[in-house]
Design a protein around this motif. Structure first.
Motif, PDB file in Angstrom:
ATOM      1  N   SER A 240    -110.754 -22.284  22.700  1.00 34.99           N
ATOM      2  CA  SER A 240    -111.946 -23.165  22.113  1.00 34.99           C
ATOM      3  C   SER A 240    -113.210 -22.717  22.375  1.00 34.99           C
ATOM      4  O   SER A 240    -114.162 -22.691  21.645  1.00 34.99           O
ATOM      5  N   GLU A 241    -113.554 -22.359  24.004  1.00 35.40           N
ATOM      6  CA  GLU A 241    -114.675 -21.930  24.246  1.00 35.40           C
ATOM      7  C   GLU A 241    -115.018 -20.596  23.494  1.00 35.40           C
ATOM      8  O   GLU A 241    -116.003 -20.314  23.316  1.00 35.40           O
ATOM      9  N   SER A 242    -114.150 -19.728  23.566  1.00 38.71           N
ATOM     10  CA  SER A 242    -114.361 -18.452  23.002  1.00 38.71           C
ATOM     11  C   SER A 242    -114.676 -18.393  21.428  1.00 38.71           C
ATOM     12  O   SER A 242    -115.492 -17.744  21.092  1.00 38.71           O
ATOM     13  N   ILE A 243    -113.854 -19.346  20.919  1.00 43.09           N
ATOM     14  CA  ILE A 243    -114.003 -19.518  19.173  1.00 43.09           C
ATOM     15  C   ILE A 243    -115.709 -20.107  19.312  1.00 43.09           C
ATOM     16  O   ILE A 243    -116.414 -19.600  18.274  1.00 43.09           O
ATOM     17  N   ARG A 244    -115.787 -21.035  20.097  1.00 46.01           N
ATOM     18  CA  ARG A 244    -117.217 -21.504  19.896  1.00 46.01           C
ATOM     19  C   ARG A 244    -118.396 -20.770  19.887  1.00 46.01           C
ATOM     20  O   ARG A 244    -119.412 -20.563  19.379  1.00 46.01           O
ATOM     21  N   ILE A 245    -118.206 -19.544  21.068  1.00 52.55           N
ATOM     22  CA  ILE A 245    -119.403 -18.464  21.100  1.00 52.55           C
ATOM     23  C   ILE A 245    -119.049 -17.422  20.101  1.00 52.55           C
ATOM     24  O   ILE A 245    -119.575 -16.277  20.389  1.00 52.55           O
ATOM     25  N   LYS A 246    -118.115 -17.220  19.539  1.00 51.05           N
ATOM     26  CA  LYS A 246    -117.505 -16.410  18.348  1.00 51.05           C
ATOM     27  C   LYS A 246    -117.121 -14.971  19.248  1.00 51.05           C
ATOM     28  O   LYS A 246    -117.666 -13.978  18.787  1.00 51.05           O
ATOM     29  N   ASP A 247    -116.580 -15.270  20.461  1.00 46.00           N
ATOM     30  CA  ASP A 247    -116.011 -14.260  21.053  1.00 46.00           C
ATOM     31  C   ASP A 247    -114.343 -14.006  21.153  1.00 46.00           C
ATOM     32  O   ASP A 247    -113.905 -13.558  22.123  1.00 46.00           O
ATOM     33  N   GLN A 248    -113.720 -14.557  20.097  1.00 42.80           N
ATOM     34  CA  GLN A 248    -112.316 -14.587  20.153  1.00 42.80           C
ATOM     35  C   GLN A 248    -111.560 -13.137  20.525  1.00 42.80           C
ATOM     36  O   GLN A 248    -110.466 -13.114  20.781  1.00 42.80           O
ATOM     37  N   SER A 249    -112.209 -12.261  19.937  1.00 43.75           N
ATOM     38  CA  SER A 249    -111.671 -10.890  19.844  1.00 43.75           C
ATOM     39  C   SER A 249    -111.394 -10.349  21.123  1.00 43.75           C
ATOM     40  O   SER A 249    -110.672  -9.390  21.411  1.00 43.75           O
ATOM     41  N   TYR A 250    -112.146 -10.749  22.056  1.00 43.66           N
ATOM     42  CA  TYR A 250    -112.236 -10.165  23.333  1.00 43.66           C
ATOM     43  C   TYR A 250    -110.732 -10.108  23.997  1.00 43.66           C
ATOM     44  O   TYR A 250    -110.408  -9.266  24.911  1.00 43.66           O
ATOM     45  N   ALA A 251    -110.038 -11.302  23.750  1.00 45.01           N
ATOM     46  CA  ALA A 251    -108.551 -11.703  24.533  1.00 45.01           C
ATOM     47  C   ALA A 251    -107.835 -10.482  23.856  1.00 45.01           C
ATOM     48  O   ALA A 251    -106.688 -10.165  24.601  1.00 45.01           O
ATOM     49  N   ASN A 252    -107.992  -9.794  22.803  1.00 44.08           N
ATOM     50  CA  ASN A 252    -107.001  -8.831  22.142  1.00 44.08           C
ATOM     51  C   ASN A 252    -106.931  -7.799  23.275  1.00 44.08           C
ATOM     52  O   ASN A 252    -105.925  -7.014  23.166  1.00 44.08           O
ATOM     53  N   LYS A 253    -107.660  -7.080  24.163  1.00 44.96           N
ATOM     54  CA  LYS A 253    -107.617  -6.404  25.374  1.00 44.96           C
ATOM     55  C   LYS A 253    -106.303  -6.437  26.040  1.00 44.96           C
ATOM     56  O   LYS A 253    -105.896  -5.547  26.714  1.00 44.96           O
ATOM     57  N   HIS A 254    -105.935  -7.848  26.077  1.00 46.13           N
ATOM     58  CA  HIS A 254    -104.669  -8.172  26.988  1.00 46.13           C
ATOM     59  C   HIS A 254    -103.494  -8.194  26.032  1.00 46.13           C
ATOM     60  O   HIS A 254    -102.355  -8.727  26.645  1.00 46.13           O
ATOM     61  N   LEU A 255    -103.399  -7.884  24.912  1.00 48.65           N
ATOM     62  CA  LEU A 255    -102.250  -7.871  23.799  1.00 48.65           C
ATOM     63  C   LEU A 255    -100.954  -7.258  24.547  1.00 48.65           C
ATOM     64  O   LEU A 255     -99.885  -7.894  24.413  1.00 48.65           O
ATOM     65  N   HIS A 256    -101.146  -6.213  25.315  1.00 47.29           N
ATOM     66  CA  HIS A 256    -100.069  -5.411  25.627  1.00 47.29           C
ATOM     67  C   HIS A 256     -99.980  -5.736  27.254  1.00 47.29           C
ATOM     68  O   HIS A 256     -99.103  -4.622  27.816  1.00 47.29           O
ATOM     69  N   MET A 257    -100.287  -6.670  27.735  1.00 48.60           N
ATOM     70  CA  MET A 257    -100.055  -6.932  29.191  1.00 48.60           C
ATOM     71  C   MET A 257     -98.738  -6.802  29.707  1.00 48.60           C
ATOM     72  O   MET A 257     -97.892  -7.282  28.832  1.00 48.60           O
ATOM     73  N   LYS A 258     -98.579  -6.745  30.784  1.00 53.66           N
ATOM     74  CA  LYS A 258     -97.202  -6.388  31.287  1.00 53.66           C
ATOM     75  C   LYS A 258     -97.027  -7.585  32.323  1.00 53.66           C
ATOM     76  O   LYS A 258     -97.826  -7.907  33.272  1.00 53.66           O
ATOM     77  N   ALA A 259     -95.907  -8.424  32.242  1.00 54.85           N
ATOM     78  CA  ALA A 259     -95.570  -9.485  33.196  1.00 54.85           C
ATOM     79  C   ALA A 259     -94.967  -8.922  34.445  1.00 54.85           C
ATOM     80  O   ALA A 259     -93.874  -8.422  34.535  1.00 54.85           O
ATOM     81  N   LYS A 260     -95.665  -9.176  35.547  1.00 56.75           N
ATOM     82  CA  LYS A 260     -94.923  -8.904  36.833  1.00 56.75           C
ATOM     83  C   LYS A 260     -94.004  -9.748  37.207  1.00 56.75           C
ATOM     84  O   LYS A 260     -93.079  -9.131  37.835  1.00 56.75           O
ATOM     85  N   GLY A 261     -94.246 -11.203  37.144  1.00 59.45           N
ATOM     86  CA  GLY A 261     -93.180 -12.141  37.591  1.00 59.45           C
ATOM     87  C   GLY A 261     -92.831 -11.935  38.954  1.00 59.45           C
ATOM     88  O   GLY A 261     -91.847 -12.233  39.542  1.00 59.45           O
ATOM     89  N   ASP A 262     -93.878 -11.770  40.040  1.00 60.01           N
ATOM     90  CA  ASP A 262     -93.794 -11.694  41.503  1.00 60.01           C
ATOM     91  C   ASP A 262     -93.786 -12.835  42.124  1.00 60.01           C
ATOM     92  O   ASP A 262     -93.583 -13.061  43.151  1.00 60.01           O
ATOM     93  N   TYR A 263     -94.390 -14.019  41.497  1.00 57.92           N
ATOM     94  CA  TYR A 263     -94.679 -15.378  41.877  1.00 57.92           C
ATOM     95  C   TYR A 263     -95.424 -15.321  43.171  1.00 57.92           C
ATOM     96  O   TYR A 263     -95.026 -16.022  44.089  1.00 57.92           O
TER      97      TYR A 263
END
Length: 216
Positions: free
Chosen positions: A81-104
């Motif tokens: 919501s905050e990213s949309i408000r400041i028109k910066d929603q495309s920034y999150a796309n850098k994490h599209l292919h992130m890998k889950a560690k699952g190391d807790y």
């Protein structure tokens, strides 16, 4: 449209339905100020409280991992919501292919959550400082530790998004909404629907919720 972009679209639609497009200006349709950063740090505090951090009480208990995941999805609503408000929603796309560690890794998780809390409090107090990009980066680090990748985040988000939309359209604000369905909370019903059909679309999930609610 990738899954991150789809989540941003759904969040914008939910915010529009809840408060009209005036929310982009930082106000509800009742002219009350919206603080997405306050939403973030309050949910972060709840996530931290789900760890066994109290040295005087239940120190050997396991963290409440299920609730921590729930809180992280709530945090994601506010980050978007905050990213949309400041028109910066495309920034999150850098994490599209992130890998889950699952190391807790409990220590790493608490440290990251506390850093997110600090950043969100800072931006809440000083409107000239916008830390949403750094908070976004930390968010994806946290969910990686929890074994959540973007596909899993998408499923969890869609469930909560469609449930929130359904609540808003069925009297949640007015207090007439029924939250317990057949002895269980509505969010349990929604997740059960998703688990039975992982490929379900947001619209189909909403229709399933509507069908179940009509039978109460």
């Amino acid at each position: 449209m990738n899954q991150i972009e789809q989540m941003f679209l759904l969040q914008m639609q939910l915010n529009d339905q809840t408060n009209g497009q005036v929310w982009i200006k930082g106000y509800t349709k009742e002219n009350r100020e919206i603080s997405w950063y306050r939403g973030i740090y309050m949910e972060v505090a709840e996530a931290i409280d789900s760890f066994n951090w109290k040295h005087w009480k239940n120190i050997n208990d396991e963290p409440d991992w299920d609730n921590i995941r729930v809180e992280l999805v709530d945090i994601w609503h506010f980050i978007m919501s905050e990213s949309i408000r400041i028109k910066d929603q495309s920034y999150a796309n850098k994490h599209l292919h992130m890998k889950a560690k699952g190391d807790y890794d409990t220590d790493a998780l608490i440290a990251s959550l506390e850093k997110m809390l600090k950043l969100s409090v800072t931006s809440s107090i000083d409107k000239e400082i916008n830390n949403i990009r750094e908070i976004t980066d930390i968010f994806f680090i946290i969910i990686s530790h929890l074994g959540i990748d973007v596909e899993d985040l998408y499923k969890r988000y869609v469930v909560k998004n469609q449930l929130n939309t359904f609540r808003q359209q069925n009297g949640y604000k007015e207090g007439s909404y029924i939250k317990i369905w057949g002895g269980v909370e509505d969010n349990v019903v929604a997740f059960d629907i998703m688990n039975m059909n992982p490929k379900i679309t947001p619209t189909e999930l909403y229709d399933e919720l509507d069908s179940a609610y009509s039978k109460l």
